[in-house]
Scaffold this active site. Structure first.
Site, short mmCIF file in Angstrom:
data_model
loop_
_atom_site.label_atom_id
_atom_site.label_comp_id
_atom_site.label_asym_id
_atom_site.label_seq_id
_atom_site.Cartn_x
_atom_site.Cartn_y
_atom_site.Cartn_z
N SER A 144 1.19 -0.81 0.26
CA SER A 144 -0.08 -0.10 0.15
C SER A 144 0.69 0.93 -0.41
CB SER A 144 -0.55 -0.15 1.27
OG SER A 144 -1.48 1.30 1.10
N LYS B 113 -4.10 -6.73 3.49
CA LYS B 113 -4.04 -5.88 2.83
C LYS B 113 -5.70 -5.43 3.03
CE LYS B 113 -2.53 -2.22 -0.45
NZ LYS B 113 -3.73 -2.25 -1.50
N HIS C 285 -6.93 -3.84 5.39
CA HIS C 285 -6.82 -2.35 5.12
C HIS C 285 -7.36 -1.10 3.83
CE1 HIS C 285 -3.90 1.08 3.02
NE2 HIS C 285 -2.90 1.66 3.98
N ASN C 286 -8.14 -1.08 2.59
CA ASN C 286 -8.71 -1.24 1.91
C ASN C 286 -10.03 -0.78 2.34
OD1 ASN C 286 -5.94 -1.42 0.58
ND2 ASN C 286 -6.96 -1.82 -1.21
N GLU D 121 -9.79 2.44 4.55
CA GLU D 121 -9.78 3.62 3.44
C GLU D 121 -10.62 3.95 4.06
OE1 GLU D 121 -6.08 2.81 1.26
OE2 GLU D 121 -7.53 3.73 -0.87
#
Ligand code: 2AM
Length: 484
Positions: free
Chosen positions: A140, A194, A197-198, A201
């Site tokens: 990222s 990940k 994480h997105n 976000e």
């Protein structure tokens, strides 16, 4: 040859330390990042002209262009390490198929794209069966992060991680001196983290947009909003996304002179990682209502034509925000901070659930630590999340950590006032209110699920437990018959 090229040629090794396959912007920037840390990098792209242009633009660097996959493989020191930076999906499988006959036992393939973690698990099993090693690494930080230091979330066997560790640690962002990379867990764990994480976000971005929308309704100019976000970036909301929001809001459109943000069409796109997070949460019965609201907000935003038509048909109240600007800023700050904590609490709860289900043994404190730099959600408050899980790895919910509990208890009144103000002004705040709904449900000693159980028992004899009997003991009522 330029003097720098001569100098570099003199230091070129026979074989490269890493191969980068796929030279779109992320691949190019990662190759440059690795090269800048004293490694020699071979590069390959399906379309050779891209490789040629890349090499020409980076004269003098320890980059080795290769025209064929065979040439790429032959150019690498053993065990070979090939970082795939091709489009997620079928291209990854296609490239893996082409590489398998060229590689030798123990060589390492790293997928640095945004692959779905189940694809990573499948590829891990497949490559392992061929005697090869595989790492699925979430990366990222966008283009800039790739070049200057991303946050890297690698999944795979510990022994393979150890081989890759020197390269990963040298290219990763550094937060307070620590590299923003660590071994996440086996198989698909890296790409899974990940994905979360997105999702987080998405939540962070939507919450910021809701704050902006309230300021706009209250008559703030773009410059006033920019100044607010810049000030917030000095405090406990400090984060990359708050920082870029402040900068974006003061940008003017060169053509019209109007604030750039107001010229941009309010129709958001998405690439799918947020949606993947929702599907996974639903499959595991974990509530991630803030991320859900954020994904759905993008979906609704894309219905621009329908919204324009509906705005003339469906009524709402007049926006009526009467609070003085400094007071509004303070209240929205608290609403944003509290909502953000809830969003992370939900994301962390999903990580914990999957960790247990898959026996990944995720270290949530460490995951928060490697998100402190390089990645899009980098933020000061991630230190607090690390501290929370370091002091209590079995924490049931992040909201119950003493620090976060303190923030929520202090912010909750302002948070409610902001949501109430938005509702009575007809301004949609789906992520603020989803977070508050989660908070109020989670802290409710008694929810109306007793009535729900009565309904289920009424129409389907599903049975229920009683408040005055031990858990697990089931009861059924003969409910009156419904006529008609
Ligand atoms: P290209 O430049 O030849 O299109 C992002 O799309 C990157 O993935 C590009 O470097 C692209 O190469 C590469 N890519 C996409 N599909 C591919 C495939 N099937 N095989 C190899 N590379 C591929």
């Amino acid at each position: 040859m330029t003097p720098t090229a001569k100098q570099a040629t003199a230091t070129m090794k026979q074989q490269s330390d890493l191969g980068v396959l796929g030279l779109a912007v992320m691949g190019r920037n990662l190759a440059l990042n690795v090269e800048s840390h004293d490694f020699q990098v071979s590069v390959y792209n399906r379309t050779y002209s891209t490789t040629d242009e890349f090499i020409a633009a980076n004269d003098g660097k320890r980059l080795v262009p290769t025209r064929t996959l065979d040439e790429l493989v032959q150019s690498l020191a053993s065990p070979r390490k090939i970082l795939l930076m091709v489009k997620a999906g079928a291209a990854v499988d296609a490239v893996i198929e082409q590489l398998i006959p060229l590689l030798e036992r123990g060589d390492i393939v790293i997928d640095g794209g945004n692959s779905h973690y189940t694809d990573t698990e499948r590829r891990d099993a497949y490559l392992t069966s061929k005697g090869l090693r595989f790492i699925g690494a979430g990366i990222s930080g966008g283009e800039e992060g790739a070049r200057k230091g991303p946050s890297i979330m690698p999944g795979g066997p510990t022994s393979t991680w150890e081989v890759m560790q020197p390269i990963f640690e040298s290219i990763a962002a550094k937060a307070e001196g620590e590299p923003c990379v660590s071994h996440i867990g086996p198989g698909g764990a890296g790409h899974y983290v990940k994905m979360i994480h997105n999702g987080i976000e998405y939540g962070d971005m939507q919450l910021i947009c809701e704050a902006y929308n309230l300021f706009k309704a209250a008559g703030f100019t773009s410059d006033e909003m920019a100044a607010t976000f810049k000030r917030w970036n000095e405090g406990d909301l400090q984060s990359y996304l708050i920082q870029i929001t402040g900068i974006a809001l003061e940008q003017k459109d060169p053509q019209t002179g109007a604030p750039m943000v107001e010229i941009i069409l309010d129709k958001a796109g998405q690439k799918g990682t947020g949606r993947w997070t929702l599907i996974n949460a639903a499959e595991n019965a974990v509530v991630i209502s803030t991320i859900n609201a954020a994904v759905e907000a993008r979906v609704l935003s894309a219905l621009k034509e329908q919204r324009v038509a509906a705005s003339r048909e469906l009524q709402g109240p007049k926006a009526n925000i009467t609070v003085a600007k400094p007071e509004l800023v303070a209240k929205v700050h608290d609403a944003l901070y509290a909502s953000k904590i809830v969003s992370y609490a939900q994301g962390m709860a999903l990580l914990m659930t999957m960790s247990e289900k898959k026996d990944w043994q995720l270290d949530l404190g460490q995951i928060a630590a490697i998100w402190r730099g390089g990645c899009i959600i980098r933020a000061r408050f991630l230190n607090r999340i690390t501290d929370a899980y370091r002091s209590n790895p079995a924490l049931a919910n992040l909201m119950l950590d003493p620090f976060f509990k303190g923030v929520l208890n202090k912010a909750q009144q302002n948070w409610r006032e902001v949501v109430a103000m938005a509702v009575s002004s007809g301004i949609a705040v789906p992520a603020f209110s989803a977070s508050l709904g989660y908070y109020d449900s989670y802290r409710a000693e008694r929810l109306p699920a007793n009535l729900l159980q009565a309904q289920r028992d009424f129409f389907g004899a599903h049975t229920y437990e009683r408040v005055d009997k031990p858990p697990g003991e089931r009861f059924h009522t003969q409910w009156p018959e419904v006529i008609g």
